[in-house]
Write an enzyme that holds these catalytic residues in place. Structure first.
Site, PDB file in Angstrom:
ATOM      1  N   LYS A   9     -13.094  -4.204   1.486  1.00 42.56           N
ATOM      2  CA  LYS A   9     -14.016  -3.087   1.231  1.00 42.56           C
ATOM      3  C   LYS A   9     -15.493  -3.483   1.396  1.00 42.56           C
ATOM      4  CE  LYS A   9     -10.939  -0.478  -1.837  1.00 42.56           C
ATOM      5  NZ  LYS A   9     -10.795   0.258  -3.097  1.00 42.56           N
ATOM      6  N   ALA A  25     -13.790  -1.887  -8.526  1.00 41.52           N
ATOM      7  CA  ALA A  25     -13.353  -0.563  -8.982  1.00 41.52           C
ATOM      8  C   ALA A  25     -14.295  -0.034 -10.067  1.00 41.52           C
ATOM      9  CB  ALA A  25     -11.923  -0.645  -9.505  1.00 41.52           C
ATOM     10  N   ALA A  42     -15.854  -5.116 -14.611  1.00 41.54           N
ATOM     11  CA  ALA A  42     -17.099  -5.039 -13.855  1.00 41.54           C
ATOM     12  C   ALA A  42     -16.877  -5.458 -12.404  1.00 41.54           C
ATOM     13  CB  ALA A  42     -18.158  -5.916 -14.519  1.00 41.54           C
ATOM     14  N   SER A  64       0.814  -1.218   0.000  1.00 40.75           N
ATOM     15  CA  SER A  64       0.000   0.000   0.000  1.00 40.75           C
ATOM     16  C   SER A  64       0.850   1.271   0.000  1.00 40.75           C
ATOM     17  CB  SER A  64      -0.920   0.012   1.232  1.00 40.75           C
ATOM     18  OG  SER A  64      -1.603   1.253   1.288  1.00 40.75           O
ATOM     19  N   ASP A  99     -13.453   6.462  -3.728  1.00 41.27           N
ATOM     20  CA  ASP A  99     -12.843   6.072  -5.012  1.00 41.27           C
ATOM     21  C   ASP A  99     -13.478   6.821  -6.192  1.00 41.27           C
ATOM     22  OD1 ASP A  99     -10.846   4.346  -4.154  1.00 41.27           O
ATOM     23  OD2 ASP A  99     -12.145   2.589  -4.161  1.00 41.27           O
ATOM     24  N   ARG A 116     -15.166  -9.481 -19.485  1.00 44.47           N
ATOM     25  CA  ARG A 116     -14.913 -10.869 -19.910  1.00 44.47           C
ATOM     26  C   ARG A 116     -16.072 -11.764 -19.481  1.00 44.47           C
ATOM     27  NH1 ARG A 116      -9.701 -13.411 -17.145  1.00 44.47           N
ATOM     28  NH2 ARG A 116     -10.951 -12.965 -15.297  1.00 44.47           N
TER      29      ARG A 116
HETATM   30  P1  NAP Z   1     -11.834  -7.078  -9.143  1.00 44.14           P
HETATM   31  O1  NAP Z   1     -13.066  -6.741  -8.379  1.00 44.14           O
HETATM   32  O2  NAP Z   1     -11.123  -8.345  -8.867  1.00 44.14           O
HETATM   33  O3  NAP Z   1     -12.217  -7.033 -10.713  1.00 44.14           O
HETATM   34  C1  NAP Z   1     -11.268  -7.352 -11.687  1.00 44.14           C
HETATM   35  C2  NAP Z   1     -11.812  -7.056 -13.095  1.00 44.14           C
HETATM   36  O4  NAP Z   1     -10.754  -7.310 -14.027  1.00 44.14           O
HETATM   37  C3  NAP Z   1     -12.985  -7.941 -13.512  1.00 44.14           C
HETATM   38  O5  NAP Z   1     -13.828  -7.221 -14.359  1.00 44.14           O
HETATM   39  C4  NAP Z   1     -12.273  -9.066 -14.276  1.00 44.14           C
HETATM   40  O6  NAP Z   1     -13.088  -9.704 -15.231  1.00 44.14           O
HETATM   41  C5  NAP Z   1     -11.188  -8.276 -14.982  1.00 44.14           C
HETATM   42  N1  NAP Z   1     -10.029  -9.087 -15.379  1.00 44.14           N
HETATM   43  C6  NAP Z   1      -9.025  -9.521 -14.562  1.00 44.14           C
HETATM   44  N2  NAP Z   1      -8.114 -10.220 -15.301  1.00 44.14           N
HETATM   45  C7  NAP Z   1      -8.564 -10.195 -16.584  1.00 44.14           C
HETATM   46  C8  NAP Z   1      -8.073 -10.753 -17.799  1.00 44.14           C
HETATM   47  N3  NAP Z   1      -6.929 -11.447 -17.828  1.00 44.14           N
HETATM   48  N4  NAP Z   1      -8.783 -10.532 -18.930  1.00 44.14           N
HETATM   49  C9  NAP Z   1      -9.921  -9.811 -18.907  1.00 44.14           C
HETATM   50  N5  NAP Z   1     -10.454  -9.275 -17.785  1.00 44.14           N
HETATM   51  C10 NAP Z   1      -9.771  -9.470 -16.638  1.00 44.14           C
HETATM   52  O7  NAP Z   1     -10.724  -5.944  -8.957  1.00 44.14           O
HETATM   53  P2  NAP Z   1     -10.974  -4.368  -8.652  1.00 44.14           P
HETATM   54  O8  NAP Z   1     -11.022  -4.168  -7.183  1.00 44.14           O
HETATM   55  O9  NAP Z   1     -12.118  -3.891  -9.472  1.00 44.14           O
HETATM   56  O10 NAP Z   1      -9.584  -3.726  -9.147  1.00 44.14           O
HETATM   57  C11 NAP Z   1      -9.239  -3.700 -10.520  1.00 44.14           C
HETATM   58  C12 NAP Z   1      -7.945  -2.922 -10.716  1.00 44.14           C
HETATM   59  O11 NAP Z   1      -8.125  -1.562 -10.373  1.00 44.14           O
HETATM   60  C13 NAP Z   1      -6.782  -3.414  -9.846  1.00 44.14           C
HETATM   61  O12 NAP Z   1      -5.628  -3.466 -10.669  1.00 44.14           O
HETATM   62  C14 NAP Z   1      -6.632  -2.340  -8.793  1.00 44.14           C
HETATM   63  O13 NAP Z   1      -5.286  -2.217  -8.343  1.00 44.14           O
HETATM   64  C15 NAP Z   1      -7.049  -1.106  -9.566  1.00 44.14           C
HETATM   65  N6  NAP Z   1      -7.557  -0.015  -8.683  1.00 44.14           N
HETATM   66  C16 NAP Z   1      -6.961   1.196  -8.773  1.00 44.14           C
HETATM   67  C17 NAP Z   1      -7.423   2.241  -7.983  1.00 44.14           C
HETATM   68  C18 NAP Z   1      -6.760   3.586  -8.041  1.00 44.14           C
HETATM   69  O14 NAP Z   1      -6.896   4.349  -7.073  1.00 44.14           O
HETATM   70  N7  NAP Z   1      -6.103   3.941  -9.119  1.00 44.14           N
HETATM   71  C19 NAP Z   1      -8.514   2.032  -7.089  1.00 44.14           C
HETATM   72  C20 NAP Z   1      -9.100   0.776  -7.035  1.00 44.14           C
HETATM   73  C21 NAP Z   1      -8.614  -0.262  -7.847  1.00 44.14           C
HETATM   74  P3  NAP Z   1     -14.030 -10.967 -14.820  1.00 44.14           P
HETATM   75  O15 NAP Z   1     -15.237 -10.380 -14.151  1.00 44.14           O
HETATM   76  O16 NAP Z   1     -14.329 -11.618 -16.117  1.00 44.14           O
HETATM   77  O17 NAP Z   1     -13.199 -11.833 -13.892  1.00 44.14           O
END
Ligand code: NAP
Length: 280
Positions: A69, A134, A131, A18, A105, A155
């Site tokens: 979260k 985030a 989806a 973090s 966020d 996906r």
């Molecule tokens: P999450 O709930 O696990 O969701 C992951 C998403 O990515 C899902 O839609 C998943 O699709 C997709 N995905 C993962 N691997 C994939 C692949 N190989 N091909 C196609 N789709 C893929 O994660 P999250 O909490 O939303 O976080 C997502 C990203 O945002 C992370 O990298 C996190 O570090 C970043 N983030 C950044 C901030 C910031 O402040 N900048 C804040 C929050 C999060 P499926 O539904 O098909 O599995």
């Protein structure tokens, strides 16, 4: 003096990655506040006990990150509107003895674009890749800012549909195969998937299919220039990286705990960029 200093935390599992301690300690120093911001690793089984003991431990509040979260959403006594809409809490604070849970966020996402891409919210339909958790925050921000046509591509189509149902009018769900068609008249493309992170290379959408006025942003910030942003830049499109979202989401929490509204400065950004570089 140490006894009266204000304590805040970030809780996650794992937590070593973090950057939040660095951000908040930067502001504590800038304001000369005698406070602390601690990273706490708590496994899911210990979450309720940790949250239940915050007051006793003298914490004024803190941040919540993966995988807690949603768990903390259920543990907060009151929740702000963003947390209710998004279904997740990333910030906790006490107000008159009540534990509040909020979600900053969406604020972070919008403030980052406000800083780097003026009028991003008046640029036409938005395509959101992903989806997950985030994506919920991003879609909430897009709706709040009045974007009327939000196209979620994922996906796993069922998850995109869940989001479409959650947010209602103006939010549609699509399979990956439809991406090209959806980009043709889009004004904003947002990647919220983990794709593009170090070790997870790949591209879900070709920015060359976007109109030339389109803006492309990625909420992944390790690396800072993801493959999607690099491709968009190569095509001459305006791009915004995801680090600003992380920096701006931290602002409301700091204000709740320490009583001063901090500013995201170039200095702060540079120190986090250096930290990311050192860890790469
Ligand atoms: P999450 O709930 O696990 O969701 C992951 C998403 O990515 C899902 O839609 C998943 O699709 C997709 N995905 C993962 N691997 C994939 C692949 N190989 N091909 C196609 N789709 C893929 O994660 P999250 O909490 O939303 O976080 C997502 C990203 O945002 C992370 O990298 C996190 O570090 C970043 N983030 C950044 C901030 C910031 O402040 N900048 C804040 C929050 C999060 P499926 O539904 O098909 O599995």
């Amino acid at each position: 003096m140490a006894e009266t200093s204000i304590r805040a935390f970030v809780v996650g599992h794992p937590i070593a990655h973090s950057r939040s301690p660095k951000i908040h300690r930067h502001w504590l120093e800038a304001f000369g506040i005698a406070g602390s911001y601690e990273a706490v690793d708590v496994a899911p089984a210990g979450l309720a006990a940790f949250v239940g003991g915050l007051n006793r431990q003298g914490f004024r509040g803190g941040n919540v990150t993966i995988p807690h979260k949603e768990g903390v959403f259920a543990l907060a006594e009151r929740r702000d509107e963003a947390a209710e809409e998004i279904g997740a809490v990333n910030t906790l604070w006490f107000e008159d003895g009540t534990l509040w849970g909020g979600n900053t966020d969406a604020h972070g996402f919008a403030a980052n674009l406000d800083e780097y891409a003026l009028d991003w919210d008046r640029n036409g339909p938005a395509v959101v890749l992903g989806a997950g958790g985030a994506a919920r925050a991003v879609v909430h921000a897009l709706k709040q800012r009045g974007i009327k046509d939000i196209r979620i591509v994922n996906r796993t189509l069922a998850r995109a549909r869940e989001l479409g149902d959650r947010f209602g009018a103006g939010v549609s769900a699509h399979a990956l195969g439809a991406t090209g068609e959806l980009l043709a008249d889009a004004g904003l493309l947002v990647n919220t998937t983990a794709l593009g992170m170090h070790g997870n290379e790949g591209l879900l959408a070709d920015p060359a299919l976007l109109p030339e006025k389109a803006i492309v942003t990625d909420i992944v910030y390790v690396p800072l220039e993801t493959p999607l942003l690099a491709a968009a830049k190569a095509h001459g499109l305006k791009t915004v990286d995801g680090l600003g979202m992380l920096l701006h989401q931290a602002v409301p929490g700091f204000e709740h705990w320490f009583g001063k509204r901090p500013v995201v400065t170039p200095d702060l950004r540079a120190s986090i960029v250096a930290d990311l570089g050192a860890a790469a």
